[in-house]
Write an enzyme that holds these catalytic residues in place. Structure first.
Site, PDB file in Angstrom:
ATOM      1  CE  LYS A  67      -4.503   0.801   0.374  1.00 53.93           C
ATOM      2  NZ  LYS A  67      -5.564  -0.151   0.016  1.00 53.93           N
TER       3      LYS A  67
HETATM    4  N1  GLU Z   1      -7.276   0.064  -3.237  1.00 52.44           N
HETATM    5  C1  GLU Z   1      -8.037  -1.124  -3.471  1.00 52.44           C
HETATM    6  C2  GLU Z   1      -8.046  -2.005  -2.235  1.00 52.44           C
HETATM    7  O1  GLU Z   1      -7.877  -1.557  -1.137  1.00 52.44           O
HETATM    8  C3  GLU Z   1      -7.618  -1.833  -4.734  1.00 52.44           C
HETATM    9  C4  GLU Z   1      -6.205  -2.301  -4.741  1.00 52.44           C
HETATM   10  C5  GLU Z   1      -5.729  -2.791  -6.108  1.00 52.44           C
HETATM   11  O2  GLU Z   1      -6.512  -2.891  -7.018  1.00 52.44           O
HETATM   12  O3  GLU Z   1      -4.527  -3.050  -6.185  1.00 52.44           O
HETATM   13  O4  GLU Z   1      -8.318  -3.180  -2.320  1.00 52.44           O
END
Ligand code: GLU
Length: 446
Positions: free
Chosen positions: A130
């Protein structure tokens, strides 16, 4: 630039809670500590190999960057951003990038670990990561956000890459942000390599290599899982009522899709306030999405009336969808809820104390790592497409998404029944078991 710093050196100053935004008292837990607790509970339940527990107990890599950005008025501001890569035993690191004033290393660490669990649970070949920049994007112009994005990507350098770590949209980032990332990343590659650049992120605009249905994917997944829960409860979706917290990409799409299936939106809440329908017909989810696009929030939606946050949480409905930030469902707000199920569109919306209250009160929970996994699943389809796969049709995206979620839902339900676990612990147990399998096969270098 690539460091594994201690909490003290990296911890960003925490912003004061915003009373208009958050429940009266919210979880004081360190978020990553919470994830550890959740993982340990599931690990105990399945007798996870101690070495796997040790590996997952801290992130594999943490990148912290502070970088200058030229502002429109000629001044220069410095911003701090993070990319935490929790684990990549299943495949390249994967996870969104968020822009928010509350971003801290502890939060990003927790969100990265949740991505590891999420990808393992739905069994797609990605690890967990993240990113985040500590910024209030509402304070910046579009050009400033673009320059900040490009400079952040430049600062991250080779820490992201198409086969290594693949960001995506998250809170306050979108397809346009992803397009800037591709462009900046491509500019730093040798010309012969640039064809690979689009696979560095997912959630791109359709015209720039995106996949059909990615924007609605998380909300679609939330709606699909609510439908699976409803089928188990033998109550048709057509006839369900629901409330939504956060009317952004996740909340608004979940609401529109559920409304399309005959469910009724009773109330919605975001940073601008809480609104409810004046009559049994409910709020029009489509018109509300249009209103939010134009006015920046749900407040003032024609035909609705505003009410207090407390009353919002106490609105009687079948389903409550938290689709905003962490720590919104606290012991206090959980005791107000008058719903049958909480479907977690957000990451980490429910505190551990609230989980206990919900269990005591017999309110079911579709946990975040399952409920909002639709986004990363469709990201996986997009990544395959960007790496030379054929374009996907809308129908095949929806169908494959549903298929993957159905398998994960069934596994969680079976694990919960077999080991007498709550659904959150069961979801973690399924994920940890998957990760353990790979470590068993591969061993640990050297
Ligand atoms: N931000 C989204 C999540 O928390 C999608 C992450 C992604 O597609 O890599 O799952």
């Amino acid at each position: 630039m690539t460091v594994a710093p201690s909490t003290t050196t990296l911890e960003a100053p925490s912003s004061p809670p915003q009373s208009a935004e958050l429940p009266t008292s919210h979880g004081q837990h360190k978020l990553f500590q919470r994830v550890r607790g959740q993982m340990n509970r599931a690990a105990d339940a399945i007798g996870l190999a101690p070495q796997v527990r040790t590996i997952l107990d801290s992130p594999g890599c943490e990148v912290s960057v502070t970088f200058p950005v030229n502002m429109d008025d000629g001044s220069v501001e410095k911003f701090t951003g993070y990319r935490v890569q929790h684990n990549n035993v299943l495949g390249p690191f994967k996870g969104g990038i968020r822009y928010h004033h509350d971003v801290s290393i502890d939060e990003v660490r927790a969100l990265a670990a949740w991505m590891t669990i999420k990808c393992a649970l739905v069994d797609i070949p990605f690890g967990g990561a993240k990113g985040g920049v500590q910024v209030d994007p509402a304070r910046l112009s579009r050009r400033e956000i673009e320059r900040m994005t490009r400079r952040f990507v430049y600062a991250l350098g080779a820490n992201i890459g198409p086969g290594y770590d693949v960001p995506a949209p998250d809170v306050n980032t979108d397809a346009r942000t992803m397009a800037w990332i591709v462009d900046t990343f491509a500019a730093t590659m040798p010309p012969q390599e640039r064809y690979r650049a689009p696979a560095v992120v997912t959630g791109k605009p359709l015209s720039a290599g995106g996949i059909v249905g990615r924007e609605k994917a998380t909300g679609q997944g939330v709606a699909d899982l609510i439908a699976m829960w409803a089928a188990d409860e033998e109550c048709p979706v057509d006839g369900l009522s629901f409330t939504v917290q956060g009317y952004g990409k996740v909340g608004s799409w979940a609401a529109r899709i559920l409304q399309g299936q005959g469910a009724t939106l009773r109330a919605a809440q975001d940073v601008t306030g809480a609104i409810r329908a004046k009559d049994d017909a409910g709020l029009d989810a489509e018109l509300l999405a249009e209103h939010v696009k134009q006015r920046g929030g749900v407040a003032g939606f024609p035909g609705s009336e505003s009410f207090s946050l407390e009353e919002f949480f106490a609105t009687p409905a079948d389903v409550f969808i938290p689709a905003a930030m962490e720590n919104q469902v606290t012991a206090e707000t959980a005791s107000l809820l008058k719903v049958r199920v909480v479907a977690e569109g957000a990451n980490g919306p429910t505190t551990p104390e609230a989980d206990e209250v919900l269990t005591e009160r017999g309110i079911a929970v579709i946990p975040d790592v399952l409920c909002n996994a639709g986004g990363v699943i469709v990201s996986y389809f997009e990544w395959l497409q960007s790496r030379g796969g054929a374009p996907w049709s809308a129908a095949s995206v929806d169908q494959q998404l549903n298929c993957i979620l159905r398998v994960a839902y069934r596994r969680v339900r079976e694990m919960a029944a077999d080991k007498s676990l709550d659904w959150r612990t069961a979801a973690y147990a399924v994920a940890l078991h998957r990760i353990e399998q790979v470590y068993n096969e591969r061993g640990i270098f050297p």
